[in-house]
Design a protein around this motif. Structure first.
Motif, PDB file in Angstrom:
ATOM      1  N   ASN A  49      15.040   2.868 -12.802  1.00  0.00           N
ATOM      2  CA  ASN A  49      15.605   1.522 -12.755  1.00  0.00           C
ATOM      3  C   ASN A  49      14.809   0.584 -11.841  1.00  0.00           C
ATOM      4  OD1 ASN A  49      17.773   2.310 -14.423  1.00  0.00           O
ATOM      5  ND2 ASN A  49      18.901   3.134 -12.651  1.00  0.00           N
ATOM      6  N   THR A  50      13.948   1.196 -10.994  1.00  0.00           N
ATOM      7  CA  THR A  50      13.163   0.396 -10.049  1.00  0.00           C
ATOM      8  C   THR A  50      11.715   0.247 -10.501  1.00  0.00           C
ATOM      9  OG1 THR A  50      14.521   1.457  -8.355  1.00  0.00           O
ATOM     10  CG2 THR A  50      12.706   0.104  -7.573  1.00  0.00           C
ATOM     11  N   PRO A 110       4.863   9.317  -8.313  1.00  0.00           N
ATOM     12  CA  PRO A 110       5.615   8.804  -9.481  1.00  0.00           C
ATOM     13  C   PRO A 110       6.962   9.505  -9.678  1.00  0.00           C
ATOM     14  CG  PRO A 110       3.295   9.063 -10.031  1.00  0.00           C
ATOM     15  CD  PRO A 110       3.478   9.659  -8.662  1.00  0.00           C
ATOM     16  N   LYS A 111       7.048  10.757  -9.265  1.00  0.00           N
ATOM     17  CA  LYS A 111       8.302  11.506  -9.427  1.00  0.00           C
ATOM     18  C   LYS A 111       9.409  10.953  -8.527  1.00  0.00           C
ATOM     19  CE  LYS A 111       5.864  15.813 -10.595  1.00  0.00           C
ATOM     20  NZ  LYS A 111       5.629  17.227 -10.205  1.00  0.00           N
ATOM     21  N   GLU A 112       8.995  10.235  -7.473  1.00  0.00           N
ATOM     22  CA  GLU A 112       9.981   9.709  -6.524  1.00  0.00           C
ATOM     23  C   GLU A 112      10.505   8.331  -6.934  1.00  0.00           C
ATOM     24  OE1 GLU A 112       8.265  11.641  -2.379  1.00  0.00           O
ATOM     25  OE2 GLU A 112       7.464   9.709  -3.075  1.00  0.00           O
ATOM     26  N   GLN A 116       0.833  -1.209   0.000  1.00  0.00           N
ATOM     27  CA  GLN A 116       0.000   0.000   0.000  1.00  0.00           C
ATOM     28  C   GLN A 116       0.865   1.256   0.000  1.00  0.00           C
ATOM     29  OE1 GLN A 116      -2.429  -0.635   3.462  1.00  0.00           O
ATOM     30  NE2 GLN A 116      -4.030  -1.743   2.336  1.00  0.00           N
ATOM     31  N   LEU A 117       1.943   1.227   0.763  1.00  0.00           N
ATOM     32  CA  LEU A 117       2.843   2.388   0.801  1.00  0.00           C
ATOM     33  C   LEU A 117       3.497   2.612  -0.558  1.00  0.00           C
ATOM     34  CD1 LEU A 117       4.494   1.824   4.295  1.00  0.00           C
ATOM     35  CD2 LEU A 117       2.874   3.619   3.680  1.00  0.00           C
ATOM     36  N   LEU A 118       3.923   1.535  -1.183  1.00  0.00           N
ATOM     37  CA  LEU A 118       4.535   1.668  -2.505  1.00  0.00           C
ATOM     38  C   LEU A 118       3.536   2.210  -3.523  1.00  0.00           C
ATOM     39  CD1 LEU A 118       6.623  -1.641  -2.704  1.00  0.00           C
ATOM     40  CD2 LEU A 118       7.479   0.679  -2.314  1.00  0.00           C
ATOM     41  N   ASP A 166      13.353   1.804   0.784  1.00  0.00           N
ATOM     42  CA  ASP A 166      13.552   3.229   1.062  1.00  0.00           C
ATOM     43  C   ASP A 166      12.342   4.048   0.628  1.00  0.00           C
ATOM     44  OD1 ASP A 166      16.033   2.706   2.078  1.00  0.00           O
ATOM     45  OD2 ASP A 166      17.142   3.308   0.260  1.00  0.00           O
ATOM     46  N   LEU A 167      11.767   3.653  -0.499  1.00  0.00           N
ATOM     47  CA  LEU A 167      10.595   4.373  -0.993  1.00  0.00           C
ATOM     48  C   LEU A 167       9.413   4.198  -0.035  1.00  0.00           C
ATOM     49  CD1 LEU A 167       9.276   6.020  -3.270  1.00  0.00           C
ATOM     50  CD2 LEU A 167       8.734   3.852  -4.422  1.00  0.00           C
ATOM     51  N   ALA A 168       9.173   2.989   0.435  1.00  0.00           N
ATOM     52  CA  ALA A 168       8.084   2.742   1.382  1.00  0.00           C
ATOM     53  C   ALA A 168       8.320   3.486   2.686  1.00  0.00           C
ATOM     54  CB  ALA A 168       7.938   1.247   1.638  1.00  0.00           C
ATOM     55  N   VAL A 169       9.572   3.516   3.136  1.00  0.00           N
ATOM     56  CA  VAL A 169       9.910   4.226   4.382  1.00  0.00           C
ATOM     57  C   VAL A 169       9.630   5.713   4.225  1.00  0.00           C
ATOM     58  CG1 VAL A 169      11.833   4.941   5.853  1.00  0.00           C
ATOM     59  CG2 VAL A 169      11.595   2.538   5.188  1.00  0.00           C
TER      60      VAL A 169
END
Length: 584
Positions: free
Chosen positions: A248-249, A242-244, A235-237, A284-287
């Motif tokens: 590559n991920t 989208p800018k973040e 859910q966090l992801l 890191d993105l979810a955090v």
């Protein structure tokens, strides 16, 4: 449940026993505070049912301005409502045997009462009771708590100063409130602390999932198989800007988001096929997304083993481990109040004027089984007359029969008619056809006492099991002999209800005393509560009934002064006789 009210209107302190099967007869002089005690229950019920703040002016009771509700001379400038907690369980199936007390003070605009203090104490907790208060709560924190729980309907917040059964303190921890109802436990944190804690717990869980296929020890409240940490992670992801997202991920993110409902097996398979660097970036993105909410929210639910906690996140699970007993106490408090709100049924002292036809209704307000004035009693009997109700008949025999048949048994016993039926008048509405001495009459053709009594019969007999049925002055417009038989109805017909009857009728109480003396009434099932006004306000006290029908005391102002009138008549006649003898 023992309901207590303090500093409400003219009441210093008073109490009512609203346990199933208990009848309470409220007596006292006019303006002693009998109705105020009842209004405290109605206030609680309509506020809980409203789904908003404390409602002073609603369908059950209209109380006016909040400042007028706090007793003049009150030390705390607040109304206190307290009651036993009867629902909810702790871990290990240990029942809660404690009391809750809520203090309510006028809001700034005096349009409502606001929670000022909440306590849960007693029972096995001793001096380790829960304490929440507005005192020393930071205004910025309170604003943030309300923001965090706005989706739950929170409008207030109390600072948690003492845990239930635990002397430890939790910094910046609050209880989000909706009027009298606790909605959630909320712990505020700095964004960097949220990020650090979430990353540590999540990374440990994900790493152990891949390497050992077992959950991290930090997640004892939600195992991997509950899918809660996986669901939260996805859910966090999904909420990430989208800018973040690193180009590559992006492919790895799209792949992982295809997993539905956080299925652990699917997640294990997909996560294991993603490279370590992509995994790190996704964490890191979810955090980063999680740290935007610098709080941990535990919505108060009813029931520990309900399975509802599987939707909690990583930080919520950790907080639940720390505050489990406090959480469960608040859940039980919420459940008790919601239960009370659904139990209360009210019929006011005044009735709608006799008519040939009453309007239909779309939906009755909660807590008004036949309307405040009995205006929907004909419609209720028309719609539910063939429904089955359980009751005791005038001979004390338990019966299960149609509502209309039950009503007619008691109409005959009260001697206000032979039987009654609800008859549709089409678009005009519905009316009562009352058979009296073999003749059919509408209510405009019979005494007003019938219009006074029929709504009470329908309301009591149609009320749900375990209701708290409240009625004021049911004896109005009735002959004393009917008042006495009405007492039989109230204490006999529905032993599954809690009854509260406010009355000035000596015939009503005398009939209760008679039934006790005859052994037909268990004196432990009836409280005669006298409300006594004093200089600083009114107090309630129970008058005991002996097995012989005697009262433990007969306080001044209790019912009528007929004995004084009889004494005066005898004195006057003696004086007249003495004067006649003197003239001879």
């Amino acid at each position: 449940m023992l309901w207590r009210v303090r500093d409400f209107k003219g009441i210093v302190t008073a109490e009512l026993d609203v346990r199933k099967g208990k009848s309470t007869v409220l007596t006292g002089v006019n303006s002693s505070g009998k109705s105020s005690i009842i209004q405290s229950l109605l206030l609680a019920a309509q506020s809980v049912n409203s789904g908003s703040q404390v409602v002073l002016n609603g369908p059950l009771v209209r109380l006016g301005d909040a400042k007028d509700l706090v007793r003049e001379g009150s030390d705390s400038n607040a109304v206190e409502l307290s009651f036993g907690i009867e629902s909810g369980r702790f871990r290990g199936e240990v029942p809660i045997e404690v009391r809750a007390a809520i203090k309510l003070g006028p809001a700034e605009d005096s349009a409502s009462l606001r929670p000022q203090k909440l306590e849960i104490s007693g029972g096995q907790f001793g001096d380790q009771g829960l304490l929440c208060s507005r005192e020393n709560g930071r205004s910025d924190d309170i604003r943030q708590v309300v923001e965090a729980t706005a989706h739950l309907g929170a409008v207030e917040a109390l600072h948690l100063k003492r845990l239930l059964g635990d002397h430890r303190r939790q910094l910046r921890t609050y209880v989000a409130m909706q009027g009298m109802l606790p909605l959630a436990l909320v712990q505020l944190m700095k964004a960097e602390d949220v990020a650090a804690r979430y990353q540590a717990s999540l990374s440990g869980f994900l790493n152990e999932t891949i390497v050992t296929k077992t959950p991290s020890r930090d997640l004892t409240a939600t195992s991997r198989w509950s899918s809660a940490p996986v669901r939260e992670f996805l859910q966090l992801l999904d909420r990430a800007d989208p800018k973040e997202i690193d180009p590559n991920t992006a492919q790895a993110l799209a792949r992982i988001l295809r997993i539905r409902l956080g299925n652990p097996s699917s997640f294990d398979r997909e996560w294991g096929q993603i490279g370590s660097e992509s995994r790190r970036q996704l964490v890191d993105l979810a955090v980063k997304v999680r740290s935007r909410r610098p709080w941990v929210v535990l919505p108060v639910r009813t029931g520990w083993a309900s399975g509802l906690f599987s939707s909690q996140g990583v930080l919520e699970s950790a907080l639940l481990e720390k505050l489990g007993t406090t959480f469960e106490g608040l859940a039980a408090l919420s459940e008790t109040l919601m239960g009370l709100g659904s139990r209360v049924q009210y019929l006011g002292p005044l009735r709608d004027e006799p008519r040939v036809v009453w309007n239909h209704w779309n939906e009755l307000a909660r807590g008004l089984p036949v309307g405040t004035r009995g205006e929907y009693s004909a419609a209720v009997l028309s719609r539910f007359g063939t429904s089955t109700t359980k009751h005791r008949d005038p001979d004390g025999i338990q019966r299960e029969e149609m509502l209309v048949d039950a009503v007619n048994r008691w109409i005959s016993y009260l001697e206000i008619g032979d039987n009654v039926a609800a008859r549709s008048h089409g678009k005009l509405g519905v009316g009562f056809d009352l058979r009296v001495d073999g003749h059919i009459r509408d209510l405009t053709s019979v005494g007003v006492g019938v219009s006074q009594t029929l709504p009470l019969l329908v309301g009591v007999l149609a009320s749900p099991d375990d209701s708290v049925f409240i009625v004021e002055q049911p004896e109005l417009h009735l002959h004393p002999s009917v008042q006495a038989r009405l007492a039989d109805f109230m204490v006999t017909a529905r032993p599954d209800l809690a009854l509260i009857v406010e009355t000035h009728s000596e015939a009503f109480i005398t009939r209760i005393r008679r039934r006790a003396a005859e052994g037909l009434l268990d004196v432990n099932d009836v409280d005669i509560t006298f409300v006594e006004p004093k200089a600083g306000g009114s107090f309630s006290r129970k008058l005991g009934i002996s097995e012989f029908g005697d009262l433990s005391e007969w306080p001044r102002g209790f019912l009528s002064d007929s004995s004084e009138d009889l004494k005066a008549i005898i004195t006057a006649n003696l004086a007249r006789t003495a004067g006649s003898l003197g003239e001879r």
